[in-house]
Design a protein around this motif. Structure first.
Motif, PDB file in Angstrom:
ATOM      1  N   SER A  10     -37.504 -17.645  36.065  1.00  0.00           N
ATOM      2  CA  SER A  10     -38.230 -16.870  37.068  1.00  0.00           C
ATOM      3  C   SER A  10     -38.089 -15.411  36.676  1.00  0.00           C
ATOM      4  O   SER A  10     -37.321 -15.068  35.778  1.00  0.00           O
ATOM      5  CB  SER A  10     -37.667 -17.120  38.479  1.00  0.00           C
ATOM      6  OG  SER A  10     -36.262 -16.944  38.514  1.00  0.00           O
ATOM      7  N   GLU A  13     -39.100 -18.715  43.546  1.00  0.00           N
ATOM      8  CA  GLU A  13     -40.298 -19.195  42.856  1.00  0.00           C
ATOM      9  C   GLU A  13     -40.435 -20.717  42.949  1.00  0.00           C
ATOM     10  O   GLU A  13     -40.727 -21.388  41.961  1.00  0.00           O
ATOM     11  CB  GLU A  13     -40.308 -18.697  41.414  1.00  0.00           C
ATOM     12  CG  GLU A  13     -40.493 -17.187  41.343  1.00  0.00           C
ATOM     13  CD  GLU A  13     -40.588 -16.633  39.946  1.00  0.00           C
ATOM     14  OE1 GLU A  13     -41.035 -17.363  39.037  1.00  0.00           O
ATOM     15  OE2 GLU A  13     -40.209 -15.458  39.755  1.00  0.00           O
ATOM     16  N   VAL A  30     -41.960 -21.847  46.184  1.00  0.00           N
ATOM     17  CA  VAL A  30     -43.073 -21.993  47.122  1.00  0.00           C
ATOM     18  C   VAL A  30     -44.399 -22.186  46.385  1.00  0.00           C
ATOM     19  O   VAL A  30     -45.330 -22.785  46.915  1.00  0.00           O
ATOM     20  CB  VAL A  30     -43.138 -20.785  48.083  1.00  0.00           C
ATOM     21  CG1 VAL A  30     -43.530 -19.506  47.351  1.00  0.00           C
ATOM     22  CG2 VAL A  30     -44.087 -21.065  49.238  1.00  0.00           C
ATOM     23  N   GLU A  31     -44.471 -21.729  45.129  1.00  0.00           N
ATOM     24  CA  GLU A  31     -45.689 -21.903  44.341  1.00  0.00           C
ATOM     25  C   GLU A  31     -45.998 -23.382  44.080  1.00  0.00           C
ATOM     26  O   GLU A  31     -47.135 -23.740  43.779  1.00  0.00           O
ATOM     27  CB  GLU A  31     -45.561 -21.177  42.993  1.00  0.00           C
ATOM     28  CG  GLU A  31     -45.329 -19.696  43.116  1.00  0.00           C
ATOM     29  CD  GLU A  31     -43.860 -19.319  43.304  1.00  0.00           C
ATOM     30  OE1 GLU A  31     -43.557 -18.118  43.273  1.00  0.00           O
ATOM     31  OE2 GLU A  31     -43.014 -20.227  43.471  1.00  0.00           O
ATOM     32  N   TRP A  35     -47.906 -25.654  53.083  1.00  0.00           N
ATOM     33  CA  TRP A  35     -47.275 -24.368  53.393  1.00  0.00           C
ATOM     34  C   TRP A  35     -46.674 -24.341  54.795  1.00  0.00           C
ATOM     35  O   TRP A  35     -45.526 -23.895  54.954  1.00  0.00           O
ATOM     36  CB  TRP A  35     -48.277 -23.233  53.223  1.00  0.00           C
ATOM     37  CG  TRP A  35     -48.669 -22.951  51.805  1.00  0.00           C
ATOM     38  CD1 TRP A  35     -47.988 -23.302  50.666  1.00  0.00           C
ATOM     39  CD2 TRP A  35     -49.831 -22.252  51.367  1.00  0.00           C
ATOM     40  NE1 TRP A  35     -48.665 -22.867  49.552  1.00  0.00           N
ATOM     41  CE2 TRP A  35     -49.793 -22.218  49.946  1.00  0.00           C
ATOM     42  CE3 TRP A  35     -50.901 -21.640  52.023  1.00  0.00           C
ATOM     43  CZ2 TRP A  35     -50.790 -21.600  49.188  1.00  0.00           C
ATOM     44  CZ3 TRP A  35     -51.895 -21.023  51.272  1.00  0.00           C
ATOM     45  CH2 TRP A  35     -51.830 -21.003  49.865  1.00  0.00           C
ATOM     46  N   LEU A  84     -36.623 -15.095  49.780  1.00  0.00           N
ATOM     47  CA  LEU A  84     -37.588 -15.760  48.907  1.00  0.00           C
ATOM     48  C   LEU A  84     -37.915 -14.864  47.725  1.00  0.00           C
ATOM     49  O   LEU A  84     -37.917 -13.640  47.836  1.00  0.00           O
ATOM     50  CB  LEU A  84     -38.896 -16.053  49.648  1.00  0.00           C
ATOM     51  CG  LEU A  84     -38.882 -16.928  50.892  1.00  0.00           C
ATOM     52  CD1 LEU A  84     -40.302 -17.093  51.406  1.00  0.00           C
ATOM     53  CD2 LEU A  84     -38.257 -18.283  50.584  1.00  0.00           C
ATOM     54  N   ALA A 113     -41.343 -14.951  45.357  1.00  0.00           N
ATOM     55  CA  ALA A 113     -42.617 -15.659  45.327  1.00  0.00           C
ATOM     56  C   ALA A 113     -43.637 -14.905  44.481  1.00  0.00           C
ATOM     57  O   ALA A 113     -43.800 -13.688  44.633  1.00  0.00           O
ATOM     58  CB  ALA A 113     -43.162 -15.833  46.743  1.00  0.00           C
ATOM     59  N   THR A 123     -47.390 -13.915  43.759  1.00  0.00           N
ATOM     60  CA  THR A 123     -48.529 -13.738  44.662  1.00  0.00           C
ATOM     61  C   THR A 123     -49.780 -13.329  43.897  1.00  0.00           C
ATOM     62  O   THR A 123     -49.712 -12.889  42.746  1.00  0.00           O
ATOM     63  CB  THR A 123     -48.232 -12.672  45.730  1.00  0.00           C
ATOM     64  OG1 THR A 123     -48.035 -11.403  45.093  1.00  0.00           O
ATOM     65  CG2 THR A 123     -47.008 -13.031  46.549  1.00  0.00           C
ATOM     66  N   ILE A 137     -48.173 -15.188  53.014  1.00  0.00           N
ATOM     67  CA  ILE A 137     -46.745 -15.412  53.250  1.00  0.00           C
ATOM     68  C   ILE A 137     -46.348 -14.872  54.613  1.00  0.00           C
ATOM     69  O   ILE A 137     -45.653 -15.541  55.388  1.00  0.00           O
ATOM     70  CB  ILE A 137     -45.901 -14.765  52.136  1.00  0.00           C
ATOM     71  CG1 ILE A 137     -46.099 -15.516  50.814  1.00  0.00           C
ATOM     72  CG2 ILE A 137     -44.412 -14.757  52.523  1.00  0.00           C
ATOM     73  CD1 ILE A 137     -45.416 -14.862  49.630  1.00  0.00           C
TER      74      ILE A 137
END
Length: 419
Positions: A159, A260, A262-263, A270, A289, A291, A293, A325
């Motif tokens: 990440s 990384e 939630v992707e 979601w 988090l 994330a 975007t 988000i």
């Protein structure tokens, strides 16, 4: 060894003959590429584009095959053409960044026409049900631990890093982990839940702070190596590793962290993901988090689009916007209280990964990965770097806290809306 979907092998070897559509695809491509600051060179020496002599060059090797692939599969076909050798370039990152920058500004009429005309749809089998998510994760993260060791730093962190002035990649990865743990207020005695173990570095780092950590993943290969790494770090008494989906997590923790991951959730899940964050953190606790975007208008388009990245790299994946988000968090009873963008750091991280991956070509080959795989991952790493370089992609570290009661979402609540 090839790792791309079996139904793609024939089309990669023999692009579909669609003469009328291929003719239209060529006209649309020329319309899109003509104003760009690159040179697109065709066999025989003709070229288009507004790039000067020092601009990156996209060299078309087999025009007929390139436009057949675009005609059959749109942007997926463009990536497949690189995998098949239909086009090459002097600077893959720069060429892809130029195309991506156009998307960052807007989708021009030819691109919209091409998407409406072709519009591949996501396979139903890639939906992130519990079983589907396990299959999707298996196709990427279970490729080979040795493969990831070939290009990641010694922390095995996959990440974005967070670079300080004098940091190398390893130091920057530890700085990133510490940033997440600071946002989550992890201290001695904290109970921590990590959703998405990776190869265990964050869990080990949290244990070194004196926390008691539960970490979960649905990747069999990551779970096995993370367990060994936790033992080797002397953290086995402080870290509990679970091979488990986030939806079945139980308990209540002082801190919940997820980097990384939630992707990989998918748009239809979601709400369930953010509700799980709310359910699993105690009142007064913190969620942290990290994330990736994309701009909100692009996210709305891409939610219904099947992409090359989804087909070949991250099946079932879907990026959120920062605004989305905020919206999902608010609807779940969480509030974003702090955030920082690391987009430039991700471009640098990806550049270092790609250089390492290229330098380790012989090692990757010895692991059984063939030339098609190398080209696929070269395109993936370059495309990603270009996206962060031009600001089409961003990555955020976010701190969230749990509301005592639900608050209706309003668009003006999304602070820092850059993506």
């Amino acid at each position: 060894m090839t790792t791309y979907p079996a139904d793609s092998r024939e089309s990669l070897a023999h692009p579909t003959r669609l003469p009328v559509r291929a003719w239209i695809a060529e006209r649309l491509f020329r319309s899109m590429a003509g104003p760009l600051a690159i040179r697109v060179v065709f066999p025989g020496g003709g070229w288009i584009g507004r790039g000067g002599p020092d601009s990156p060059v996209m060299r078309i090797v087999r025009p007929a095959d390139l436009f057949r692939r675009i005609a059959a599969h749109g942007s997926i076909g463009f990536g497949e053409a690189y995998m098949a050798g239909d086009w090459t370039t002097t600077d893959l990152v720069a060429v892809l960044a130029v195309f991506t920058a156009r998307l960052r500004r807007s989708v021009n009429p030819p691109a919209r026409a091409l998407r409406r005309w072709i519009g591949p749809h996501r396979p139903r089998g890639e939906s992130n049900t519990v079983a589907g998510a396990r299959s999707n994760i298996h196709r990427h993260y279970d490729l080979s631990n040795e493969l990831f060791e070939a290009f990641l730093d010694e922390s095995m962190t996959y990440s974005s890093a967070w670079f300080g002035p004098d940091d190398d990649l390893h130091a920057a990865q530890l700085r990133k982990i510490d940033g997440i743990l600071d946002y989550a207020c992890v201290r001695p005695g904290s109970t921590v839940l990590e959703i998405g173990t990776g190869w265990g570095s964050l869990a080990i780092r949290a244990a070194e702070r004196g926390a008691r950590v539960t970490t979960m993943t649905i990747s069999q290969e990551q779970h096995l190596l993370a367990r060994q790494r936790v033992r080797d770090a002397g953290a086995a008494d402080s870290v509990r590793l679970l091979l488990q989906d986030y939806r079945s997590a139980t308990g209540c923790y002082d801190a919940v962290v997820s980097v990384e991951m939630v992707e990989a959730v998918g748009a239809e899940y979601w709400p369930e993901y953010f509700q799980a964050l709310h359910r699993l953190v105690r009142p007064g606790g913190r969620v942290a988090l990290q994330a990736i975007t994309m701009p909100h208008d692009r996210m709305l388009i891409m939610k219904d689009t099947y992409t090359w990245i989804q087909k070949y790299i991250f099946p079932g994946g879907q990026l959120l916007s920062l605004r989305e988000i905020h919206r999902q968090a608010t609807l779940a009873g969480l509030r974003v209280t702090a955030g920082r963008s690391l987009g430039g750091d991700y471009a640098r991280t990806l550049r270092e990964w790609r250089h390492r991956f290229t330098a380790q070509a012989d090692r990757v080959s010895a692991l059984g990965f063939d030339e098609a795989f190398r080209l696929t991952w070269d395109f993936y790493l370059a495309y990603s770097e270009g996206g962060f370089r031009v600001g089409y992609l961003d990555v955020w570290q976010l701190q969230l806290e749990r509301h005592q009661r639900l608050t209706p979402y309003r668009p003006d609540m999304a602070v820092g809306e850059r993506s």
